[in-house]
Design a protein around this motif. Structure first.
Motif, PDB file in Angstrom:
ATOM      1  N   ALA A 187      84.265   7.655 -38.583  1.00  0.00           N
ATOM      2  CA  ALA A 187      84.380   6.248 -38.984  1.00  0.00           C
ATOM      3  C   ALA A 187      85.044   6.139 -40.355  1.00  0.00           C
ATOM      4  O   ALA A 187      85.891   5.265 -40.574  1.00  0.00           O
ATOM      5  N   PHE A 188      84.672   7.026 -41.284  1.00  0.00           N
ATOM      6  CA  PHE A 188      85.328   7.059 -42.595  1.00  0.00           C
ATOM      7  C   PHE A 188      86.804   7.420 -42.440  1.00  0.00           C
ATOM      8  O   PHE A 188      87.683   6.814 -43.065  1.00  0.00           O
ATOM      9  N   GLN A 189      87.077   8.433 -41.620  1.00  0.00           N
ATOM     10  CA  GLN A 189      88.465   8.855 -41.438  1.00  0.00           C
ATOM     11  C   GLN A 189      89.317   7.732 -40.864  1.00  0.00           C
ATOM     12  O   GLN A 189      90.462   7.526 -41.301  1.00  0.00           O
ATOM     13  N   ASP A 190      88.775   6.996 -39.905  1.00  0.00           N
ATOM     14  CA  ASP A 190      89.524   5.891 -39.302  1.00  0.00           C
ATOM     15  C   ASP A 190      89.853   4.825 -40.343  1.00  0.00           C
ATOM     16  O   ASP A 190      90.965   4.269 -40.356  1.00  0.00           O
ATOM     17  N   ARG A 191      88.891   4.535 -41.229  1.00  0.00           N
ATOM     18  CA  ARG A 191      89.137   3.517 -42.259  1.00  0.00           C
ATOM     19  C   ARG A 191      90.201   3.989 -43.239  1.00  0.00           C
ATOM     20  O   ARG A 191      91.069   3.202 -43.656  1.00  0.00           O
ATOM     21  N   LEU A 192      90.158   5.268 -43.610  1.00  0.00           N
ATOM     22  CA  LEU A 192      91.152   5.793 -44.540  1.00  0.00           C
ATOM     23  C   LEU A 192      92.520   5.907 -43.880  1.00  0.00           C
ATOM     24  O   LEU A 192      93.551   5.696 -44.531  1.00  0.00           O
TER      25      LEU A 192
END
Length: 207
Positions: free
Chosen positions: A145-150
């Protein structure tokens, strides 16, 4: 003598089984969280959870097949969300990261969450199967989820085009997790704000 009639008492509403079930579910999760912090995962038993929650063991098995399943839901209940839930995307990466990391810091500061987390992490060191389950169901979905946002921020030009989202997540989360795990310093909102500032300056667009 004429008989006097007495007014009939209004019928009492039948108990709502859904409400009763929800109370039992919450009691079970609370009991499991308390016991996990007190005795650790290895010594946690369904019998002990049932006794602490004052329910029958069959009530627990109605919802959870194993104690691991109960503990996974303890984490979900404590964090108030589901693993892998998308991060907020307001278009302001700085603000969105601060919002999420502030919430993580607040979770770590909660005494019950702290006990449950530490007991669970300790058990993962000697139980590879449990560690894999935690990684697959909790840790990796949240990291993605963090990777998708970044990644969305990189595509929007808010991060340098060469930014690796996986490494960027490590830069953001590892310092927070280390401070909590090692008790190596205060874990506060101002610390998180400074961390986000530093990481975004390092990863910002060049030229």
């Amino acid at each position: 003598m004429a008989q006097t009639s007495t007014p009939e008492e209004p019928a009492r509403p039948a108990p709502d089984p859904r409400r009763r079930s929800e109370r039992a579910r919450k009691a079970i999760l609370a009991a499991a969280g308390e016991l996990l912090g007190e005795v650790g995962y290895a010594r946690l038993t369904m019998e002990a959870i049932a006794a602490r929650a004052r329910v029958g063991k069959q009530t627990i098995y109605r919802w959870w097949p194993t104690k691991a399943a109960v503990v996974f839901d303890v984490f979900t209940e404590l964090t108030g969300g589901t693993a892998g839930e998308p991060l907020p995307d307001t278009g302001d990466l700085d603000a969105d990261l601060r919002t999420v990391l502030h919430a993580i810091v607040d979770e770590y500061a909660d005494p019950l969450m702290d006990r449950v987390n530490r007991a669970f992490i300790a058990e993962m060191q000697t139980d590879p199967e449990l560690a894999r389950s935690v990684a697959d169901r909790l840790l990796l979905p949240n990291v993605r989820a963090f990777q998708d946002r970044l990644l969305a921020a990189r595509e929007a030009g808010q991060l340098d085009a060469g930014t690796d989202p996986a490494l960027a997540v490590d830069l953001l989360l590892a310092p927070v997790q280390q401070r909590w795990l090692m008790r190596s310093g205060e874990l506060t909102h101002p610390y998180v704000d400074a961390l986000v500032d530093t990481v975004l300056r390092a990863l910002g667009p060049r030229g």
